[in-house]
Design a protein around this motif. Structure first.
Motif, PDB file in Angstrom:
ATOM      1  N   PHE A  16       0.829  -1.207   0.000  1.00  0.00           N
ATOM      2  CA  PHE A  16       0.000   0.000   0.000  1.00  0.00           C
ATOM      3  C   PHE A  16       0.863   1.256   0.000  1.00  0.00           C
ATOM      4  O   PHE A  16       0.566   2.234  -0.695  1.00  0.00           O
ATOM      5  CB  PHE A  16      -0.945  -0.008   1.211  1.00  0.00           C
ATOM      6  CG  PHE A  16      -1.761   1.255   1.332  1.00  0.00           C
ATOM      7  CD1 PHE A  16      -2.591   1.665   0.289  1.00  0.00           C
ATOM      8  CD2 PHE A  16      -1.693   2.046   2.468  1.00  0.00           C
ATOM      9  CE1 PHE A  16      -3.331   2.836   0.387  1.00  0.00           C
ATOM     10  CE2 PHE A  16      -2.427   3.216   2.568  1.00  0.00           C
ATOM     11  CZ  PHE A  16      -3.249   3.611   1.528  1.00  0.00           C
ATOM     12  N   TYR A  17       1.942   1.209   0.748  1.00  0.00           N
ATOM     13  CA  TYR A  17       2.831   2.385   0.796  1.00  0.00           C
ATOM     14  C   TYR A  17       3.342   2.728  -0.603  1.00  0.00           C
ATOM     15  O   TYR A  17       3.264   3.876  -1.043  1.00  0.00           O
ATOM     16  CB  TYR A  17       4.001   2.101   1.744  1.00  0.00           C
ATOM     17  CG  TYR A  17       4.829   3.319   2.102  1.00  0.00           C
ATOM     18  CD1 TYR A  17       4.284   4.340   2.864  1.00  0.00           C
ATOM     19  CD2 TYR A  17       6.148   3.439   1.690  1.00  0.00           C
ATOM     20  CE1 TYR A  17       5.033   5.456   3.210  1.00  0.00           C
ATOM     21  CE2 TYR A  17       6.905   4.551   2.033  1.00  0.00           C
ATOM     22  CZ  TYR A  17       6.344   5.561   2.794  1.00  0.00           C
ATOM     23  OH  TYR A  17       7.079   6.661   3.125  1.00  0.00           O
ATOM     24  N   LEU A  18       3.823   1.730  -1.319  1.00  0.00           N
ATOM     25  CA  LEU A  18       4.345   1.979  -2.669  1.00  0.00           C
ATOM     26  C   LEU A  18       3.240   2.439  -3.622  1.00  0.00           C
ATOM     27  O   LEU A  18       3.419   3.376  -4.395  1.00  0.00           O
ATOM     28  CB  LEU A  18       5.001   0.707  -3.223  1.00  0.00           C
ATOM     29  CG  LEU A  18       6.362   0.364  -2.618  1.00  0.00           C
ATOM     30  CD1 LEU A  18       6.797  -1.040  -3.043  1.00  0.00           C
ATOM     31  CD2 LEU A  18       7.425   1.381  -3.051  1.00  0.00           C
ATOM     32  N   ARG A  19       2.097   1.777  -3.561  1.00  0.00           N
ATOM     33  CA  ARG A  19       1.011   2.126  -4.488  1.00  0.00           C
ATOM     34  C   ARG A  19       0.468   3.522  -4.187  1.00  0.00           C
ATOM     35  O   ARG A  19       0.094   4.256  -5.103  1.00  0.00           O
ATOM     36  CB  ARG A  19      -0.103   1.088  -4.411  1.00  0.00           C
ATOM     37  CG  ARG A  19       0.360  -0.274  -4.900  1.00  0.00           C
ATOM     38  CD  ARG A  19      -0.743  -1.293  -4.782  1.00  0.00           C
ATOM     39  NE  ARG A  19      -1.795  -1.045  -5.748  1.00  0.00           N
ATOM     40  CZ  ARG A  19      -2.995  -1.595  -5.686  1.00  0.00           C
ATOM     41  NH1 ARG A  19      -3.313  -2.405  -4.690  1.00  0.00           N
ATOM     42  NH2 ARG A  19      -3.904  -1.324  -6.610  1.00  0.00           N
ATOM     43  N   SER A  20       0.451   3.900  -2.898  1.00  0.00           N
ATOM     44  CA  SER A  20      -0.044   5.237  -2.550  1.00  0.00           C
ATOM     45  C   SER A  20       0.890   6.313  -3.100  1.00  0.00           C
ATOM     46  O   SER A  20       0.538   7.484  -3.134  1.00  0.00           O
ATOM     47  CB  SER A  20      -0.184   5.379  -1.034  1.00  0.00           C
ATOM     48  OG  SER A  20       1.085   5.524  -0.430  1.00  0.00           O
ATOM     49  N   ARG A  21       2.099   5.904  -3.513  1.00  0.00           N
ATOM     50  CA  ARG A  21       3.048   6.857  -4.116  1.00  0.00           C
ATOM     51  C   ARG A  21       2.958   6.840  -5.639  1.00  0.00           C
ATOM     52  O   ARG A  21       3.803   7.425  -6.326  1.00  0.00           O
ATOM     53  CB  ARG A  21       4.472   6.513  -3.681  1.00  0.00           C
ATOM     54  CG  ARG A  21       4.936   7.231  -2.409  1.00  0.00           C
ATOM     55  CD  ARG A  21       3.970   7.078  -1.269  1.00  0.00           C
ATOM     56  NE  ARG A  21       4.372   7.809  -0.072  1.00  0.00           N
ATOM     57  CZ  ARG A  21       3.533   8.257   0.841  1.00  0.00           C
ATOM     58  NH1 ARG A  21       2.223   8.072   0.714  1.00  0.00           N
ATOM     59  NH2 ARG A  21       3.970   8.900   1.898  1.00  0.00           N
ATOM     60  N   GLY A  22       1.991   6.121  -6.168  1.00  0.00           N
ATOM     61  CA  GLY A  22       1.771   6.135  -7.609  1.00  0.00           C
ATOM     62  C   GLY A  22       2.375   4.955  -8.345  1.00  0.00           C
ATOM     63  O   GLY A  22       2.261   4.853  -9.570  1.00  0.00           O
ATOM     64  N   ILE A  23       3.023   4.052  -7.604  1.00  0.00           N
ATOM     65  CA  ILE A  23       3.687   2.926  -8.270  1.00  0.00           C
ATOM     66  C   ILE A  23       2.674   1.809  -8.520  1.00  0.00           C
ATOM     67  O   ILE A  23       2.028   1.337  -7.583  1.00  0.00           O
ATOM     68  CB  ILE A  23       4.870   2.441  -7.405  1.00  0.00           C
ATOM     69  CG1 ILE A  23       5.901   3.574  -7.320  1.00  0.00           C
ATOM     70  CG2 ILE A  23       5.489   1.177  -7.973  1.00  0.00           C
ATOM     71  CD1 ILE A  23       6.998   3.363  -6.332  1.00  0.00           C
ATOM     72  N   PRO A  24       2.519   1.406  -9.778  1.00  0.00           N
ATOM     73  CA  PRO A  24       1.503   0.395 -10.089  1.00  0.00           C
ATOM     74  C   PRO A  24       1.766  -0.926  -9.356  1.00  0.00           C
ATOM     75  O   PRO A  24       2.903  -1.259  -9.025  1.00  0.00           O
ATOM     76  CB  PRO A  24       1.643   0.199 -11.603  1.00  0.00           C
ATOM     77  CG  PRO A  24       2.323   1.430 -12.100  1.00  0.00           C
ATOM     78  CD  PRO A  24       3.200   1.896 -10.977  1.00  0.00           C
ATOM     79  N   HIS A  25       0.681  -1.663  -9.145  1.00  0.00           N
ATOM     80  CA  HIS A  25       0.709  -2.897  -8.366  1.00  0.00           C
ATOM     81  C   HIS A  25       1.853  -3.836  -8.778  1.00  0.00           C
ATOM     82  O   HIS A  25       2.638  -4.281  -7.936  1.00  0.00           O
ATOM     83  CB  HIS A  25      -0.647  -3.601  -8.523  1.00  0.00           C
ATOM     84  CG  HIS A  25      -0.809  -4.797  -7.654  1.00  0.00           C
ATOM     85  ND1 HIS A  25      -0.352  -6.044  -8.015  1.00  0.00           N
ATOM     86  CD2 HIS A  25      -1.357  -4.947  -6.428  1.00  0.00           C
ATOM     87  CE1 HIS A  25      -0.618  -6.898  -7.048  1.00  0.00           C
ATOM     88  NE2 HIS A  25      -1.234  -6.265  -6.073  1.00  0.00           N
ATOM     89  N   ARG A  51       4.569  -3.365 -10.456  1.00  0.00           N
ATOM     90  CA  ARG A  51       5.903  -2.811 -10.241  1.00  0.00           C
ATOM     91  C   ARG A  51       6.237  -2.771  -8.743  1.00  0.00           C
ATOM     92  O   ARG A  51       7.370  -3.028  -8.347  1.00  0.00           O
ATOM     93  CB  ARG A  51       5.951  -1.404 -10.863  1.00  0.00           C
ATOM     94  CG  ARG A  51       7.243  -0.672 -10.727  1.00  0.00           C
ATOM     95  CD  ARG A  51       8.385  -1.332 -11.510  1.00  0.00           C
ATOM     96  NE  ARG A  51       9.653  -0.783 -11.076  1.00  0.00           N
ATOM     97  CZ  ARG A  51      10.750  -1.498 -10.848  1.00  0.00           C
ATOM     98  NH1 ARG A  51      10.761  -2.785 -11.068  1.00  0.00           N
ATOM     99  NH2 ARG A  51      11.841  -0.915 -10.438  1.00  0.00           N
TER     100      ARG A  51
END
Lengths: 252, 444
Positions: free
Chosen positions: B394-403, B405
């Motif tokens: 969730f942390y990575l995705r909340s920064r715009g990084i697609p699932h 990746r």
């Protein structure tokens, strides 16, 4: 930018936490969401960012008429939604610089902007780091791994400075900070106030609002906004506690 | 019983076909005849491993029945040009590069400049000049035939690198051994054999890679012998980047004299079936071994590592850090055995195996084993098996990084503890790029 939340209901593992929440945040406004523990403040922050497992059962959330509920977290980030975590997550083995660059470029790509190369990125990040007085060596370490509480929060605000979101949600940003760190972090946030950027401050204590002055203060209790006012409401809460408001909610 | 009989026959057939393919032999390989004969005799005696053998319980060799492996002979593949393999070459390489194509030294694509006084680099088949007595006496003297495939390698070894570093010589640049498998009409079997000898006080860095051109079907049956003299140091990096259709077996056997230091980083990323046996024997006091490994098992891949660390002498230290990443129906087998002999007092050994499972249908069979016969030692082992952390995702995705990746980044972060131990910068960059590419195929 206008965020509009209407009659929002959300649950976690079948337990309803938000029970008909309404909130409007206009361009450039700073809204503080206060409330006792367990009132749903953090849930609201995570629902806005699109966390899995937080299920919206009714209501709507729109950002400039764009429905947010349908979007994955990465889609929301691309639109300019940013959540500064209460407990920033450690990512072992993931280099901080690499993470920041990859995040920024993913958002730029989503907006159809060209990606930054390494040189342009390093120039930009150095400029932004000065804003939160972050030690340069933290860029070389894995994300948040072994960072102190203050360093983790600075890393969050550094991201806010870097991504330049339209809507920033700061979840208990003051928790775990000593006075000096709180001042640095608040100065960073204040420097990022702009007519194009709206900010939601989620906080339990009045303390943060001494440093970042909100335009509006809302009290969240039992999953709904039970009282809204200006910054004087925060002072009143500091003196009286939350009991008089949550009691009012129960009576209603 | 009947299946063993059948498979046993097929290995004997491999032996016989291999022997036929080797005649007539060049006379400069005559010195190998006793080794080959010993190997052939063992092949006839040793059974094919079955699931009843503890060391092969989770690792079936049933694939042998699926294909008829042909001996690979030195052939048309010496026509390979540098431009055919440039994707596989490391940039800014400053050292010797020995390229073996389907098991045979290909001088046209090797880099034989950068020779250094005091470092003797030869090939088993004699392509780089006479093999000294110093080297000859070590061949097959380090390794034990712990399974029939090692014996088969001794019987049929085609070619390989023989490296001897003189006393107190420090190699200036890494020496690279690069295997390239090229698909043939029939799946082939190759028996690479390498020998690395460091005399006392010497220091060297050696990279050993197994790569391929295209999605070839083949079976690489490699055996590597390493002998480190007193106070010597070897940095050894192994990159298994075989074709997804291939079988890869490598048996690495290392002997450490007093106060020598051995550092191994291995990344096993390819192959439909891959097994590495690593045996380290502490023959002298005060020696150190640091073994780091990464195993990737994507859908339908089996990746097996068997460690056999023999602490026979006092005051030795070993660290074993192995990590597995699994996806689809991938399988990882980890057997980490450490034996501390009665006389090996003050041994310090720490073994860990951590696994990251990206799918529910993958399987890990992990077995750390400590056998301690001394009474004053510091030994530990630990194993973990986990899934991707939802908070991190969730942390990575909340920064715009697609699932997809985000998943790759976390896998790469998990692998980093191993990969960061590759000192050679271009090699580390290459290995990370390769890992990214292979992970990209797991996630979408």
């Amino acid at each position: 930018m206008r965020l509009s939340i209407k009659n929002l209901r959300a649950e976690i593992e079948g337990k309803e936490i938000l029970r008909g929440l309404d909130l409007d945040v206009g361009p450039g406004e700073v809204h503080a969401i206060m409330g006792p523990n367990g009132s749903g403040k953090s849930t609201l922050a995570h629902v806005l960012a699109g966390r899995d497992g937080y299920e919206v059962t009714a209501g709507e959330i729109t950002l400039d008429d764009q429905d947010l509920i349908e979007l994955a977290p990465e889609g929301r980030a691309g639109l300019g939604v940013f959540l500064a975590f209460q407990y920033p997550v450690e990512l072992p083995g993931v280099n901080n610089t690499h993470f920041l660059k990859e995040s920024l470029n993913a958002q730029r790509k989503a907006r159809g902007e060209p990606e930054l190369d390494s040189v342009a990125f390093l120039k930009l990040i150095r400029e932004k780091m000065a804003l939160v007085s972050m030690k340069p060596e933290l860029l070389k370490r894995p994300v948040n791994a072994g960072f102190s509480g203050g360093e983790k929060k600075r890393n969050e605000i550094l991201q806010m400075a870097l991504f330049e979101p339209k809507l920033a949600i700061l979840d208990e940003t003051d928790s775990g900070l000593d006075i000096d760190a709180l001042r640095t972090v608040s100065d960073g946030v204040n420097a990022l106030r702009s007519p194009e950027r709206s900010i939601i401050l989620v906080t339990h204590y009045q303390r943060l609002l001494d440093y970042i002055e909100p335009d509006f203060v809302h009290v969240l209790a039992g999953g709904r906004i039970v009282r809204s006012g200006d910054k004087t409401l925060a002072r009143e809460l500091e003196q009286k506690g939350y009991g008089w408001l949550t009691g009012e909610d129960e009576a209603a | 019983m009947s299946t063993e009989q059948h498979a046993g026959t097929s290995l004997n057939a491999v032996l016989q076909a291999g022997q036929r393919a080797m005649t007539p032999r060049p006379s400069n390989m005559d010195w190998l005849t006793p080794v080959r004969e010993r190997g052939a005799a063992s092949v006839a005696e040793m059974p094919l491993p079955s699931r009843k053998d503890e060391a092969w319980r989770y690792t079936s060799v049933g694939f042998l029945e699926q294909a008829e492996y042909q001996p690979l002979v030195e052939g048309p593949f010496d026509a390979i040009q540098l431009s055919d393999i440039d994707d596989l070459l490391l940039p800014q390489s400053q050292g010797l590069r020995l390229v073996f194509v389907n098991g045979y030294l290909a001088t046209a694509v090797s880099d034989l400049a950068h020779q250094q006084d005091g470092i003797q680099v030869r090939s088993l088949a004699g392509g780089l000049g006479d093999v000294s007595v110093d080297l000859r006496r070590h061949l097959d003297a380090i390794a034990e035939h712990r399974h029939v495939f090692a014996a088969l390698n001794s019987a049929l070894m085609s070619d390989g690198a023989l490296i001897h570093v003189d006393r107190d010589i420090v190699s200036r640049a890494p020496i690279e051994i690069l295997h390239i498998s090229v698909g043939m009409e029939q799946p082939g079997i190759s028996h690479p054999r390498h020998l690395i000898v460091l005399e006392s006080g010497a220091r060297a860095e050696i990279t050993e890679r197994y790569a391929c051109l295209g999605d070839a079907r083949y079976f690489n049956n490699a055996l590597v012998e390493v002998a480190l003299g007193a106070d010597s140091e070897l940095l050894h990096t192994r990159l298994q980047e075989e074709s997804p259709q291939s079988q890869h077996l490598s048996d690495l056997q290392v002997r450490l004299a007093e106060r020598s230091r051995y550092r191994l980083v291995m990344a096993a990323l390819g192959g439909a079936w891959s097994r590495s046996d690593v045996r380290v024997s502490f023959d002298g006091e005060g020696a150190e071994a640091e073994l780091d490994g990464l195993m990737l098992a994507r859908d339908q891949q089996l990746n097996d590592i068997h460690l056999d660390v023999q602490h026979k002498s006092a005051h030795c230290t070993s660290r074993e850090t192995f990590k597995g990443i699994l996806d689809g129906k991938g399988r990882v087998v980890f057997d980490g055995r450490i034996v501390v002999a009665e006389d090996a007092q003050k041994t310090d050994a720490q073994l860990s195996n951590d696994n990251l499972m990206l799918s529910r249908s993958s399987e890990v069979d992990t077995k750390p084993q400590l056998e301690i016969y001394a009474d004053d030692v510091k030994c530990s082992h630990g194993t973990t098996v986990g899934e991707l952390d939802a908070n991190m995702m969730f942390y990575l995705r909340s920064r715009g990084i697609p699932h997809a990746r985000a998943k790759q980044m976390l896998c790469q972060g998990f692998a980093e503890e191993v990969m960061a131990h590759i000192d050679n910068e271009p090699l580390r960059a290459y290995a990370n790029k390769l890992l990214t590419a292979r992970l990209a195929q797991t996630t979408e």
